[in-house]
Design a protein around this motif. Structure first.
Motif, PDB file in Angstrom:
ATOM      1  N   PRO A 100       0.799  -1.233   0.000  1.00 44.39           N
ATOM      2  CA  PRO A 100       0.000   0.000   0.000  1.00 44.39           C
ATOM      3  C   PRO A 100       0.829   1.279   0.000  1.00 44.39           C
ATOM      4  O   PRO A 100       0.285   2.365   0.200  1.00 44.39           O
ATOM      5  CB  PRO A 100      -0.788  -0.130   1.310  1.00 44.39           C
ATOM      6  CG  PRO A 100       0.143  -0.868   2.219  1.00 44.39           C
ATOM      7  CD  PRO A 100       0.905  -1.825   1.342  1.00 44.39           C
ATOM      8  N   LYS A 101       2.139   1.142  -0.221  1.00 40.51           N
ATOM      9  CA  LYS A 101       3.017   2.320  -0.223  1.00 40.51           C
ATOM     10  C   LYS A 101       2.836   3.095  -1.521  1.00 40.51           C
ATOM     11  O   LYS A 101       3.578   2.921  -2.479  1.00 40.51           O
ATOM     12  CB  LYS A 101       4.469   1.884  -0.063  1.00 40.51           C
ATOM     13  CG  LYS A 101       4.756   1.127   1.223  1.00 40.51           C
ATOM     14  CD  LYS A 101       6.188   0.643   1.265  1.00 40.51           C
ATOM     15  CE  LYS A 101       6.468  -0.157   2.523  1.00 40.51           C
ATOM     16  NZ  LYS A 101       7.856  -0.659   2.557  1.00 40.51           N
ATOM     17  N   GLY A 102       1.835   3.922  -1.553  1.00 42.13           N
ATOM     18  CA  GLY A 102       1.570   4.648  -2.773  1.00 42.13           C
ATOM     19  C   GLY A 102       0.651   5.823  -2.552  1.00 42.13           C
ATOM     20  O   GLY A 102       0.295   6.175  -1.421  1.00 42.13           O
ATOM     21  N   ILE A 103       0.262   6.420  -3.663  1.00 49.53           N
ATOM     22  CA  ILE A 103      -0.683   7.532  -3.683  1.00 49.53           C
ATOM     23  C   ILE A 103      -1.978   7.017  -4.296  1.00 49.53           C
ATOM     24  O   ILE A 103      -1.956   6.375  -5.348  1.00 49.53           O
ATOM     25  CB  ILE A 103      -0.120   8.706  -4.504  1.00 49.53           C
ATOM     26  CG1 ILE A 103       1.156   9.245  -3.840  1.00 49.53           C
ATOM     27  CG2 ILE A 103      -1.149   9.812  -4.666  1.00 49.53           C
ATOM     28  CD1 ILE A 103       1.908  10.235  -4.682  1.00 49.53           C
ATOM     29  N   VAL A 104      -3.106   7.297  -3.667  1.00 41.30           N
ATOM     30  CA  VAL A 104      -4.381   6.756  -4.129  1.00 41.30           C
ATOM     31  C   VAL A 104      -5.408   7.868  -4.242  1.00 41.30           C
ATOM     32  O   VAL A 104      -5.432   8.792  -3.428  1.00 41.30           O
ATOM     33  CB  VAL A 104      -4.877   5.651  -3.167  1.00 41.30           C
ATOM     34  CG1 VAL A 104      -5.125   6.201  -1.780  1.00 41.30           C
ATOM     35  CG2 VAL A 104      -6.135   4.977  -3.706  1.00 41.30           C
ATOM     36  N   CYS A 105      -6.234   7.771  -5.273  1.00 43.60           N
ATOM     37  CA  CYS A 105      -7.370   8.679  -5.409  1.00 43.60           C
ATOM     38  C   CYS A 105      -8.634   7.946  -4.966  1.00 43.60           C
ATOM     39  O   CYS A 105      -9.028   6.951  -5.573  1.00 43.60           O
ATOM     40  CB  CYS A 105      -7.530   9.169  -6.842  1.00 43.60           C
ATOM     41  SG  CYS A 105      -8.906  10.334  -7.045  1.00 43.60           S
ATOM     42  N   VAL A 106      -9.244   8.427  -3.896  1.00 39.32           N
ATOM     43  CA  VAL A 106     -10.523   7.907  -3.414  1.00 39.32           C
ATOM     44  C   VAL A 106     -11.593   8.901  -3.866  1.00 39.32           C
ATOM     45  O   VAL A 106     -11.722   9.985  -3.301  1.00 39.32           O
ATOM     46  CB  VAL A 106     -10.527   7.753  -1.881  1.00 39.32           C
ATOM     47  CG1 VAL A 106     -11.885   7.226  -1.402  1.00 39.32           C
ATOM     48  CG2 VAL A 106      -9.402   6.819  -1.448  1.00 39.32           C
ATOM     49  N   HIS A 107     -12.337   8.544  -4.894  1.00 41.32           N
ATOM     50  CA  HIS A 107     -13.283   9.484  -5.507  1.00 41.32           C
ATOM     51  C   HIS A 107     -14.445   9.822  -4.584  1.00 41.32           C
ATOM     52  O   HIS A 107     -14.905  10.960  -4.545  1.00 41.32           O
ATOM     53  CB  HIS A 107     -13.793   8.906  -6.824  1.00 41.32           C
ATOM     54  CG  HIS A 107     -12.732   8.798  -7.875  1.00 41.32           C
ATOM     55  ND1 HIS A 107     -12.706   9.602  -8.988  1.00 41.32           N
ATOM     56  CD2 HIS A 107     -11.647   7.988  -7.966  1.00 41.32           C
ATOM     57  CE1 HIS A 107     -11.650   9.294  -9.727  1.00 41.32           C
ATOM     58  NE2 HIS A 107     -10.996   8.315  -9.128  1.00 41.32           N
TER      59      HIS A 107
END
Length: 357
Positions: A100-107
């Protein structure tokens, strides 16, 4: 702060039907491609089953693994990210649990805040998966993006996350700015429709889209034609609404982007009576095509569209649409000028560069 060797965009969306979330991922990826150069280590990782790859000039496309869907994302993509010492950029609400080491877009977090929209066993299972993904994405990711202040506030309230961890990168409309080919005419595509004499909407069976509102408006306005595009599975609506539709309501099924442009450009008004949205791309597309937009006053929509659309109460089925359209609104350009894929991509580019060696 840990530094990573490269950025890898999660390309699972290319194996999915293009709806709002997938459109966002595609346009942000293309816009990032326009911003970066050969010196920026960035890839788009896709399953081997992807057939239609986007034309990119600076982002390298790599095919990873042999699986597809959730299994690909959770296993093969996770292994690739870990092995490559890469920062994942996940633009469609989910990321690999094992990396989960990342950047995520939760709309949006509709499955968390709108349990009333769950009407089938399939949606219940989808809810369980999305609730799991929300928690992992919001708690374990390095950075969260979302698409409106409304969605940001909902995430902060529901998950007690620090607001500073969340940034906003809006949707855009420039994918709808290309002109309609001259050899394609409205009359040829839709011979049974009369220009400027029908209300148009894009709809699905999702409860938040409020398709029954359109049905009731068609029953009230018997002398006006209502046209709805989109594949609607009436069983998901949890009632028998599909058994007795009014004769002045036409269901077109799936339409192409070109056909959607024609329908928006020539309608009396575009209808968007949604109960809940994280952003709402279709009204923005309609404004870009010069259409008047009648929009719900719920959720993020007043934030996004301000005073350039005609607002309705999505729970009120007795609205005089013709009278509503006589009221003044601000020019569409006031809203269109606020949203640009390139501007949103710049927000992502600025963020990912913090994590690169």
């Amino acid at each position: 702060m840990i530094k990573y060797c490269k950025i890898v965009i999660n390309g699972r969306f290319l194996n999915q039907k293009i709806t709002g979330v997938q459109r966002y991922a595609l346009e942000i990826t293309k816009s990032i491609d326009n911003l970066c150069n050969d010196d920026m280590p960035i890839e788009l990782a896709v399953p081997c089953s992807v057939q239609n790859l986007p034309e990119l000039h600076n982002i390298r496309i790599v095919q990873v693994g042999k699986k597809s869907g959730i299994i690909w994302e959770q296993t093969e993509l996770a292994r690739y990210l870990k092995k490559s010492k890469a920062l994942g950029l996940h633009l469609c609400n989910s990321l690999p649990f094992f990396y989960p080491k990342g950047i995520v877009c939760v709309h949006d977090i509709t499955y968390k805040v709108n349990p009333q929209f769950i009407t089938t066993k399939h949606l219940f299972l989808a809810k369980l998966w999305h609730l799991f993904q929300y928690k992992v994405s919001i708690k374990k990711s390095l950075k969260i993006f979302t698409v409106s202040d409304y969605s940001k506030n909902e995430i902060v309230k529901a998950y007690k996350v620090n607001p500073d961890k969340i940034s906003i990168a809006y949707n855009g409309w420039q994918h709808f700015s290309t002109s309609i080919p001259q050899d394609i005419s409205f009359e040829a595509e839709f011979p049974k429709l009369q220009k400027d004499n029908y209300y148009f909407s894009l709809a699905t069976a999702a409860k938040n889209k409020n398709f029954p509102w359109i049905v009731e408006e068609a029953r009230i306005n018997k002398d006006t034609q209502f046209v709805v595009a989109g594949n609607i599975d009436f069983t998901k609506l949890g009632n028998n609404i599909g058994e007795n539709l009014p004769p002045n309501l036409t269901l077109l099924g799936y339409v192409s982007d070109i056909q959607a442009k024609l329908l928006m450009k020539n309608c009396k008004a575009f209808l968007f009576p949604s109960f809940y949205e994280g952003f709402g791309i279709p009204p923005l597309e309609a404004l870009a095509m010069g259409a008047k937009v009648i929009c719900s006053n719920a959720a993020c929509l007043p934030e996004i569209f301000k005073d350039s659309v005609y607002y309705i109460d999505p729970y009120d089925n007795s609205i005089n649409l013709q009278a509503l359209l006589q009221r003044p609104v601000s020019p569409a350009q006031n809203v269109l000028s606020l949203y640009d894929w390139q501007k949103s991509a710049e927000n992502y580019e600025k963020e990912v560069k913090k994590y690169l060696n």
